[in-house]
Design a protein around this motif. Structure first.
Motif, PDB file in Angstrom:
ATOM      1  N   ASN C 115      -6.672 -93.583  86.389  1.00 34.37           N
ATOM      2  CA  ASN C 115      -7.265 -93.072  85.239  1.00 34.37           C
ATOM      3  C   ASN C 115      -8.659 -92.680  85.711  1.00 34.37           C
ATOM      4  O   ASN C 115      -9.375 -91.846  85.388  1.00 34.37           O
ATOM      5  CB  ASN C 115      -7.197 -93.480  83.824  1.00 34.37           C
ATOM      6  N   GLY C 116      -9.439 -93.927  86.169  1.00 34.03           N
ATOM      7  CA  GLY C 116     -10.645 -93.662  86.571  1.00 34.03           C
ATOM      8  C   GLY C 116     -10.798 -92.529  87.870  1.00 34.03           C
ATOM      9  O   GLY C 116     -11.672 -91.768  87.699  1.00 34.03           O
ATOM     10  N   ARG C 118      -8.983 -89.973  87.949  1.00 34.33           N
ATOM     11  CA  ARG C 118      -8.494 -88.772  87.091  1.00 34.33           C
ATOM     12  C   ARG C 118      -9.973 -88.185  86.580  1.00 34.33           C
ATOM     13  O   ARG C 118     -10.487 -86.983  86.610  1.00 34.33           O
ATOM     14  CB  ARG C 118      -7.679 -88.771  86.312  1.00 34.33           C
ATOM     15  N   VAL C 119     -10.809 -89.173  85.936  1.00 40.26           N
ATOM     16  CA  VAL C 119     -12.168 -88.931  85.416  1.00 40.26           C
ATOM     17  C   VAL C 119     -13.060 -88.493  86.552  1.00 40.26           C
ATOM     18  O   VAL C 119     -13.920 -87.573  86.308  1.00 40.26           O
ATOM     19  CB  VAL C 119     -12.516 -90.133  84.618  1.00 40.26           C
ATOM     20  N   ALA C 123      -8.397 -83.946  87.157  1.00 36.76           N
ATOM     21  CA  ALA C 123      -7.045 -84.090  87.071  1.00 36.76           C
ATOM     22  C   ALA C 123      -6.106 -83.089  88.059  1.00 36.76           C
ATOM     23  O   ALA C 123      -5.155 -83.548  88.359  1.00 36.76           O
ATOM     24  CB  ALA C 123      -6.713 -84.184  85.819  1.00 36.76           C
TER      25      ALA C 123
END
Lengths: 399, 325, 300
Positions: C115-116, C118-119, C123
């Motif tokens: 998720n990091g 992705r940020v 994405a």
């Protein structure tokens, strides 16, 4: 003992925040519309183009107002997931209380979210979902494009009559309705024109990066072309890997290929391939060219058909709202945010729906739009060829 | 008698909430409440397997999926026609729908229980990490199989599920799972489960049939997960296999771990917190999963026993056992 | 027949990538008895570091083998450092905790990286430039292989041989073996267990990074979630071959790659993700120690 009290207190606080966060605040009256798309995820350019098309249409409203009320668009990202599309549309309809929604591009996500709009009596205009089932979800659901029954037949005819092919293998995306539906329609039409589909229909899941196994199986079938009705990301990768495996025949696709990233991903492997689209960028039509110029000026990049269709969808919506105001100003007032949740709103959206449903000969940038009794647009399809790394117009097929 | 009146009282309270909440909250907030209930059921049912019995199962989403799809298919093909015919005969619609929903949920739960049995049996030979990976594997296999069965919509999803869930049913489900868990914890069967968790070999040596109890934990846990899945399906009216990926299992594990492995109240409270938190954080929802993951890491380093450890919340005025003098 | 051979070639290529990732898993498990869920995400980081290196060096615009090698080395170095950081910050504090806690920590780190990523990276998928342009080589009989696939096989083999040399013939390698047999005894022998563990993580992460760059070469689409499934499949491959066993990891990876490709080509492509887990369940039921593993008895 005190820690337990602290726990209760913090839980109560959290609950209070939740309930507080859910209640709305009073603001000036305005028209709120919603737009949902895949801003992130596998087919992110679809969502981004939709957002940009709607933004362009919004910026062309005089002073950003319609009938004296400012217009605001709430944009939500469904991350490319159908159930996320349901959640964000529910939020748009219940929390932001929009009077109309523009979206989605992918048929799977439109089909998932449409019942929410239908149940709430909120208009949904899809810019380019082509699967038949989308408008079947209810009479508040519209689309600005042709349907796959038409598109699949167009490409089948193109393959059989223009390219004179008799044997086409199929590689579909099992994860979405659009691809599966379009593959079926093509297969039926192609066979009825005397062609054959050798072997089993091969499939992949959107998000896969390795198609070599499926392509190896297809190579063994020795087809003259491959029908690949998926989205642009996979189409590009499939083309590359096909060439690596020594498959030299052309790939054929549908409007899911339409994206500025298609050529970046597929590169030279896509030369000699064809796909059906809603318009050709080199069409000299003045409306289209004007749109392309202002799009480029505002966003600094070329538009694709999705952006054009989203622009048309927003313009149709605004024009219909304007018509409603002219015909019945009292009902129009029901579209305002202050009337959200009241019978006046339901009344207003119902009348708006009727106006949109009667759309005839609207001069859109993607062509002349007339909505039929199923709320689908009857428009011609364009076949584009990829030559020397560019998309080149080939033929137009009228319905 | 006291327990019966408590139960009847809860039913009335739930019914009242069911009437009241839709009037007070908008549909979006109402959906969050329903989601809370479903997550409570999932967390407490996973707690049975992970917390009580110490079996590390990380494929819970698979059981939820089985329950969701089975009950949905049942409702679409059997439930709805039956309701239509009953209504035609004069039975009031809510009653017919409620009955149909109950049967659908039980069917979903039963199917999930069967899945739990199938997963539980071979896993018995495995410990710790291997068990975790195998349960993960089963969860993924279930999801991939669903993706391939066209009759349930494959990867395009299953829609047109009748919207029969309501605050009443979700609340009833949550209440049942919590009461069942608490009851189990206080019984001799529960003690056997705790024994297995604490030291399996010693438990075996003491004559506890570890095989039977481990399978029991899996079956019970998956049954309730299946019922939760059914309630979820009848609320969303649309199911997609991508909802039941590994990430979903992780979310449930996060709830159980945050609340404290072995604590039912912990699971309930953590489930509510972790359902509300992402919605409250929607403005920065991009960071939601980042916060989740940081929380897991920090929690394991700083307070691995979670909020409640393995203790329950005891209401101060219900001290049942007299202290020895 | 040529279809079968072609599938075999495809399978060997993806199998060698699984093998590279599996090596990292097996080494860490051998030493720490921890399934490092975050390993698949280190593989993803390797691909992204490679992407940034390639862009910085303009390796896609005018490719040459030196630049390509530089990209690979930069990615490996970057992930080596990342592996050390992860180990020090997240795994060291839970080394003495029950295995469940450590596993949850590993899951947490994995989610954080995904998720990091992705940020930080965004994405949507990015496209890895062609640092080695693709050329098709026909092997005769309708079977073809691309030079990229040959490079993947070659680099994987080289790295595996280097690893074996490291473990069997250097002092550090012997120390690694000692720690995996019995950490307490190794400490008593004067081996700094902490440092060996960190070193193992570093090597494992470097191998994962190499796998990431190689895969990005072959399938140029990279995105923050790309490591999750290959990571799990590589773990299954390690178990298949015998966890803690280095040649086992290689064998397991190759078997996994070929099995997957065969099922996708001959049965159904949509079952691809399930195959790994079916294999896992079968091997755990039939021969839990893995193909090359040893059976250990549990002392009461």
């Amino acid at each position: 003992m005190t820690s337990r009290i602290r726990w209760f207190a913090s839980c109560a606080l959290v609950l209070a925040l939740a309930i507080g966060g859910c209640s709305g605040q009073k603001k000036a009256d305005e028209i709120v519309i919603g737009e949902y798309g895949s801003l992130t995820g596998n087919d992110a350019t679809f969502g981004q183009s939709t957002k940009e098309g709607v933004e362009l249409a919004l910026s062309e409203l005089p002073e950003g107002k319609l009938g004296g009320l400012p217009v605001r668009c709430v944009v939500e990202d469904d991350r490319g997931l159908p159930e996320e599309a349901v959640t964000v549309v529910k939020k748009l309809v219940s929390q932001d209380q929009v009077c109309a929604v523009i979206g989605e591009v992918a048929s799977s996500r439109s089909i998932a979210a449409a019942p929410v709009c239908q149940e709430a009596g909120v208009l949904m205009i899809s810019p380019s979902s082509t699967n038949f089932k989308v408008t079947q979800q209810g009479d508040y659901i519209f689309r600005m494009c042709f349907i796959d029954d038409f598109q699949g037949t167009v490409m089948a005819k193109f393959a059989a009559l223009n390219l004179k092919l008799t044997k086409v293998a199929i590689l579909e995306d099992a994860r979405n309705d659009y691809s599966v539906g379009l593959a079926d329609i093509f297969a039926k039409a192609f066979v009825s024109l005397g062609g054959t589909i050798p072997g089993k229909v091969q499939a992949y899941n959107a998000g896969d990066t390795d198609f070599r196994s499926q392509l190896t199986a297809i190579k063994a079938m020795n087809p003259q072309a491959i029908w690949c009705p998926g989205y642009y990301t996979e189409a590009g990768l499939i083309a590359r890997q096909a060439r690596e495996l020594g498959i030299k025949v052309p790939l054929l696709g549908g409007d899911g290929w339409e994206s500025e990233k298609l050529l970046e991903i597929g590169g030279e492997a896509l030369n000699g391939c064809y796909y059906s689209n809603h318009y050709a960028a080199d069409n000299p039509d003045p409306r289209l060219q004007a749109f392309l110029t202002s799009y480029k000026a505002k966003f600094g990049k070329e538009s694709d058909a999705i952006g054009g269709l989203a622009y048309d969808a927003a313009k149709v919506l605004f024009q219909s709202m304007q018509t409603l105001q002219t015909l019945d100003a009292a009902a129009f007032a029901g579209l305002g945010s202050s009337k959200a949740g009241t019978p006046a709103r339901r009344e207003a959206t119902k009348k708006l729906r009727d106006i949109v449903a009667g759309l005839k000969d609207y001069p859109g940038v993607t062509g002349v739009i007339t909505l039929d009794s199923n709320r689908n647009a009857t428009k011609p399809a364009v076949v584009l060829e990829i030559k020397d790394g560019k998309k080149v117009y080939n033929t137009t097929v009228n319905p | 008698m006291r327990q019966l009146s408590w139960f009847a009282g809860s039913l009335v309270a739930l019914w009242a909430l069911d009437r009241l909440l839709p009037r007070v909250l908008n549909p979006y907030a109402l959906q969050i409440v329903m989601l809370c209930g479903v997550n409570v059921m999932l967390a407490v049912s996973l707690n049975l397997i992970n917390g009580f019995t110490g079996q590390f199962s990380i494929g819970h989403a698979g059981f939820m999926a089985v329950g969701a799809y089975t009950s949905a298919m049942f409702s679409i093909h059997v439930g709805q026609p039956w309701v239509a015919s009953m209504v035609a005969l004069g039975l009031p619609a809510p009653v017919a729908q409620g009955a149909a929903l109950l049967v659908a949920l039980l069917t979903g739960g039963a199917a999930a229980a069967v899945a739990g049995y199938v997963v539980g049996l071979p896993s018995l030979r495995l410990r710790g990490d291997y068990l975790a990976i195998v349960t993960l594997g089963f969860g993924e296999i279930i999801r991939v199989v669903i993706t391939n069965v066209n009759a349930v919509g494959a990867s395009r999803g299953l829609s047109d599920i009748p919207h029969w869930s309501s605050v009443f049913w979700v609340g009833l489900g949550a209440l049942t799972v919590v009461l069942a868990s608490l009851h189990l914890a206080g019984s001799c069967h529960g003690r056997a489960l705790f024994a297995i968790r604490d030291d399996e070999i010693a438990a075996e040596a003491l004559g506890i049939d570890t095989t039977r109890y481990k399978v029991l934990a899996f079956v019970m846990g998956s049954f309730f997960a299946g019922v939760a899945g059914g309630l979820f399906a009848h609320d969303q009216t649309y199911l997609n296999p991508s909802t039941f990926q590994f990430i979903k299992s992780i979310e449930v594990i996060a709830m159980v771990v945050l609340g404290g492995l072995g604590s039912v109240t912990g699971s309930v409270i953590a489930a509510v917190i972790l359902t509300l938190l992402p919605e409250l954080l929607r403005p920065i929802k991009d960071l939601r999963m980042v916060i989740y993951s940081l929380m897991l890491i920090v929690l394991m380093i700083v307070r691995p026993q979670g909020l409640f450890g393995s203790r329950e919340l005891r209401l101060p005025w219900r001290r049942r056992t007299a202290r020895p003098a | 027949m040529s279809e079968f051979l072609q599938q075999l070639v495809n399978g060997l290529t993806s199998g060698s990538v699984y093998a590279l990732i599996a090596l990292g898993y097996t080494m860490v498990y051998g030493i720490l008895r921890l399934i490092n869920f975050a390993h698949g995400d280190v593989y993803m980081l390797g691909a992204f570091f490679g992407l940034f290196a390639a862009r910085a060096l303009h390796a896609g615009v005018d490719p040459n083998p030196v630049k390509a090698l530089a990209v690979l080395l930069v990615a490996m170095a970057g992930c080596g450092i990342a592996g050390v950081i992860i180990e020090r910050c997240a795994y060291k504090p839970v080394r003495r905790s029950p295995r469940l806690s450590a596993l949850i920590t590993a899951i947490g780190v994995s989610l954080l990286l995904e998720n990091g990523g992705r940020v930080v990276f965004g994405a949507d998928p990015k496209f890895f430039p062609q640092i080695i342009p693709s050329r098709i080589i026909s092997l005769g009989g309708g079977v073809s292989i691309s030079n990229q696939q040959i490079i993947i096989l070659g680099v994987s083999l080289t790295l595996m041989i280097l690893l074996r040399l490291l473990v069997k013939h250097t002092r550090v390698g012997k120390a690694m073996q000692a720690v995996s047999w019995n950490p307490t005894a190794a400490a008593l022998m004067g081996i700094s267990v902490d440092r060996i563990i960190t070193f193992t993580f570093m090597i494992g992460s470097m191998l994962a990074a190499a796998a990431g760059v190689l895969v990005a070469l072959k399938d140029p689409k990279i995105e923050p979630y790309m490591g999750m499934l290959p990571g799990l499949k590589a773990f299954v491959a390690a178990v298949l071959g015998g966890i803690g066993n280095i040649p086992g990891a290689v064998l397991g990876g190759l078997v996994m790659g070929i099995a997957e490709v065969m099922v996708v080509g001959y049965v159904s492509p949509t079952y691809r993700d399930a195959i790994a887990f079916v294999l896992l369940i079968v091997i755990l039921l039939v021969r839990p120690a893995g193909i090359l593993g040893r059976n250990t008895t549990e002392k009461v």
